[in-house]
Design an enzyme around this catalytic site. Structure first.
Site, PDB file in Angstrom:
ATOM      1  N   ARG A  59       0.812  -1.094  -0.001  1.00  0.00           N
ATOM      2  CA  ARG A  59       0.065   0.020  -0.063  1.00  0.00           C
ATOM      3  C   ARG A  59       1.009   1.197  -0.140  1.00  0.00           C
ATOM      4  O   ARG A  59       0.707   2.138  -0.733  1.00  0.00           O
ATOM      5  CB  ARG A  59      -1.000  -0.062   1.182  1.00  0.00           C
ATOM      6  CG  ARG A  59      -1.673  -1.281   1.542  1.00  0.00           C
ATOM      7  CD  ARG A  59      -2.833  -1.252   0.459  1.00  0.00           C
ATOM      8  NE  ARG A  59      -2.692  -1.675  -0.792  1.00  0.00           N
ATOM      9  CZ  ARG A  59      -2.245  -2.874  -1.342  1.00  0.00           C
ATOM     10  NH1 ARG A  59      -1.863  -3.902  -0.359  1.00  0.00           N
ATOM     11  NH2 ARG A  59      -1.823  -3.013  -2.434  1.00  0.00           N
ATOM     12  N   GLN A  90     -10.131   9.995   7.164  1.00  0.00           N
ATOM     13  CA  GLN A  90     -10.018   8.452   7.673  1.00  0.00           C
ATOM     14  C   GLN A  90      -8.766   7.857   6.703  1.00  0.00           C
ATOM     15  O   GLN A  90      -8.798   6.561   6.929  1.00  0.00           O
ATOM     16  CB  GLN A  90     -11.508   7.887   7.259  1.00  0.00           C
ATOM     17  CG  GLN A  90     -12.351   8.438   8.136  1.00  0.00           C
ATOM     18  CD  GLN A  90     -13.872   7.830   7.793  1.00  0.00           C
ATOM     19  OE1 GLN A  90     -14.463   8.450   7.061  1.00  0.00           O
ATOM     20  NE2 GLN A  90     -14.218   6.673   8.204  1.00  0.00           N
ATOM     21  N   ASN A  91      -8.446   8.326   5.855  1.00  0.00           N
ATOM     22  CA  ASN A  91      -7.496   7.929   4.876  1.00  0.00           C
ATOM     23  C   ASN A  91      -5.961   7.851   5.453  1.00  0.00           C
ATOM     24  O   ASN A  91      -5.864   8.636   5.980  1.00  0.00           O
ATOM     25  CB  ASN A  91      -7.492   8.593   3.612  1.00  0.00           C
ATOM     26  CG  ASN A  91      -8.666   8.694   3.092  1.00  0.00           C
ATOM     27  OD1 ASN A  91      -9.737   7.780   2.995  1.00  0.00           O
ATOM     28  ND2 ASN A  91      -8.962   9.558   2.048  1.00  0.00           N
ATOM     29  N   ASP A  93      -3.356   7.608   3.359  1.00  0.00           N
ATOM     30  CA  ASP A  93      -2.184   8.155   2.431  1.00  0.00           C
ATOM     31  C   ASP A  93      -2.018   9.656   2.605  1.00  0.00           C
ATOM     32  O   ASP A  93      -2.233  10.101   3.464  1.00  0.00           O
ATOM     33  CB  ASP A  93      -3.011   8.205   1.035  1.00  0.00           C
ATOM     34  CG  ASP A  93      -4.340   8.877   0.876  1.00  0.00           C
ATOM     35  OD1 ASP A  93      -4.157  10.323   1.168  1.00  0.00           O
ATOM     36  OD2 ASP A  93      -5.422   8.467   0.847  1.00  0.00           O
ATOM     37  N   HIS A 108      -7.130   7.201  11.147  1.00  0.00           N
ATOM     38  CA  HIS A 108      -6.727   5.743  11.148  1.00  0.00           C
ATOM     39  C   HIS A 108      -5.371   5.461  10.787  1.00  0.00           C
ATOM     40  O   HIS A 108      -5.054   4.381  10.541  1.00  0.00           O
ATOM     41  CB  HIS A 108      -7.626   5.109  10.126  1.00  0.00           C
ATOM     42  CG  HIS A 108      -9.002   5.071  10.663  1.00  0.00           C
ATOM     43  ND1 HIS A 108     -10.311   5.051   9.640  1.00  0.00           N
ATOM     44  CD2 HIS A 108      -9.779   5.543  11.604  1.00  0.00           C
ATOM     45  CE1 HIS A 108     -11.390   5.299  10.114  1.00  0.00           C
ATOM     46  NE2 HIS A 108     -11.062   5.379  11.605  1.00  0.00           N
ATOM     47  N   GLY A 173     -16.603  11.828   0.286  1.00  0.00           N
ATOM     48  CA  GLY A 173     -16.228  10.494  -0.057  1.00  0.00           C
ATOM     49  C   GLY A 173     -16.055   9.571   1.121  1.00  0.00           C
ATOM     50  O   GLY A 173     -15.555   8.740   1.125  1.00  0.00           O
ATOM     51  N   THR A 174     -17.161   9.712   2.016  1.00  0.00           N
ATOM     52  CA  THR A 174     -17.005   8.870   3.169  1.00  0.00           C
ATOM     53  C   THR A 174     -18.778   8.277   3.214  1.00  0.00           C
ATOM     54  O   THR A 174     -19.674   8.912   2.881  1.00  0.00           O
ATOM     55  CB  THR A 174     -16.720   9.428   4.689  1.00  0.00           C
ATOM     56  OG1 THR A 174     -17.122   8.423   5.595  1.00  0.00           O
ATOM     57  CG2 THR A 174     -17.431  10.726   4.913  1.00  0.00           C
ATOM     58  N   SER A 175     -18.700   6.844   3.547  1.00  0.00           N
ATOM     59  CA  SER A 175     -20.007   6.583   3.665  1.00  0.00           C
ATOM     60  C   SER A 175     -20.731   6.682   4.957  1.00  0.00           C
ATOM     61  O   SER A 175     -21.898   6.411   5.382  1.00  0.00           O
ATOM     62  CB  SER A 175     -20.076   4.798   3.650  1.00  0.00           C
ATOM     63  OG  SER A 175     -18.993   4.268   4.336  1.00  0.00           O
TER      64      SER A 175
END
Length: 232
Positions: A59, A90-91, A93, A108, A173-175
């Site tokens: 990753r 929450q990413n 990267d 995270h 872009g988050t659920s």
């Protein structure tokens, strides 16, 4: 002249999906053909640390092959118009940072870092692969600086304070399905306007003024940011 309002941007997997970063938010629940239980839990780390390290090394290497998209750049551009812009993501990267965002809270964890297996506060840069036998300054095995499922989220309290001080809140872009992060939207003051950008936007029951944009990050965020700036 900059607005004195505090803009908080909350982003999830869809923010980076438009840059080609793989996610596991879709139907099969797999992440690069791995079950989450095999690569992103404390049990997985105890059972097969070599596999977990190999997975996150891949990753990390993927980050060198992707670039921030127009959505990342538009979010970074908000700093020209507001005194304070904080990104809570929450990413794992580093695309927000590479796009130019100055304040980024990673709920995270971060792929570009590793940490001591013994002391979660002992965090070191990880520019390349991390393997069994690689140790932190305290002599413990290095593990990914990733919040595995079931582990505490160390930055959550900081994120709570930031959200409660927000004057404007942009969600991209988050659920809004992964807790505790998904609960942040319910911590806003009721008068704070909220914008939600996602191709399949989640239903949220909040008292706040809510604008929903059904679009991906790269297409939906730049025109929305332009409109927010115009109104500010």
């Amino acid at each position: 002249m900059k607005s004195h309002k505090k803009m908080v941007v909350f982003t999830g997997a869809g923010m980076s999906a438009d840059s080609g970063v793989s996610t596991f938010r879709d139907a099969d629940g797999l992440w690069e053909n791995h079950r989450i239980e095999d690569v992103c839990t404390a049990e997985a780390w105890a059972r097969n640390p070599a596999l977990v390290l190999e997975f996150y090394n891949a990753r990390r290497a993927q980050l060198d092959e992707v670039e921030p998209n127009a959505g990342h750049r538009a979010v970074a551009g908000l700093e020209r118009y507001f005194d304070e812009v904080v990104v809570i993501t929450q990413n794992v990267d580093d695309l927000h940072e590479r796009a130019g965002s100055g304040q980024v809270v990673h709920l995270h964890g971060e792929l570009r870092k590793a940490r001591s297996e013994r002391d979660p506060n002992l965090i070191v840069p990880a520019g390349g692969p991390t393997r069994l036998g690689d140790t932190a300054p305290d002599g413990a095995q290095l593990r990914p600086h990733i919040v595995f499922f079931g582990e505490a989220v160390p930055e959550y309290e900081r994120a709570l304070r930031i959200v409660r001080e927000a004057d404007l809140f942009l969600v991209i872009g988050t659920s809004l399905a992964v807790y505790p992060a998904a609960g942040l939207i319910y911590q806003l003051r009721p008068e704070v306007p909220v914008w939600l950008v996602d191709p399949r936007p989640a239903r949220v029951a909040i008292p706040n003024p809510l604008t929903v944009v059904e679009a991906g990050a790269a297409a939906g965020v730049p025109p929305l940011v332009a409109e927010i700036v115009r109104q500010a």
